[in-house]
Design an enzyme around this catalytic site. Sequence first.
Site, short mmCIF file in Angstrom:
data_model
loop_
_atom_site.label_atom_id
_atom_site.label_comp_id
_atom_site.label_asym_id
_atom_site.label_seq_id
_atom_site.Cartn_x
_atom_site.Cartn_y
_atom_site.Cartn_z
N GLU A 43 -6.06 -3.81 1.55
CA GLU A 43 -6.01 -4.64 0.35
C GLU A 43 -5.29 -3.90 -0.77
OE1 GLU A 43 -6.59 -7.85 -2.19
OE2 GLU A 43 -6.72 -7.70 -0.03
N LYS A 44 -5.53 -2.61 -0.87
CA LYS A 44 -4.89 -1.78 -1.90
C LYS A 44 -4.44 -0.48 -1.26
CE LYS A 44 -8.03 -3.40 -5.44
NZ LYS A 44 -9.19 -3.02 -6.24
#
Length: 99
Positions: A43-44
């Site tokens: 996600e990051k």
Amino acid sequence: NIQQQHPQQTTFLTKEEIMSLAQSMANGCWETYNQTLTGLGPEKMYISKKDSYIDSGYYLRPEFVESIFVLYRITGDQRYQNIAWDVFQSIERHCKRDL
């Protein structure tokens, strides 16, 4: 208007340059998927010369798979079809839940 302020600096990418950029971005995203234990993209992600951080969460965001689909349809390159299949299998393996 940027073009009025700096007309000598206005440039446009060619179709070939846009395709090259799209393929490079997709390849970079694929590398993040390919380097995780689950085969799913983070996600990051934060990377610097000193350290890195990867959020292991995956929230079923469709953007990467959609981009791979579009690249496959435009280029006909089966590599993109194979990438999509790998991502699908990883989603089935790691995200599917019995109800």
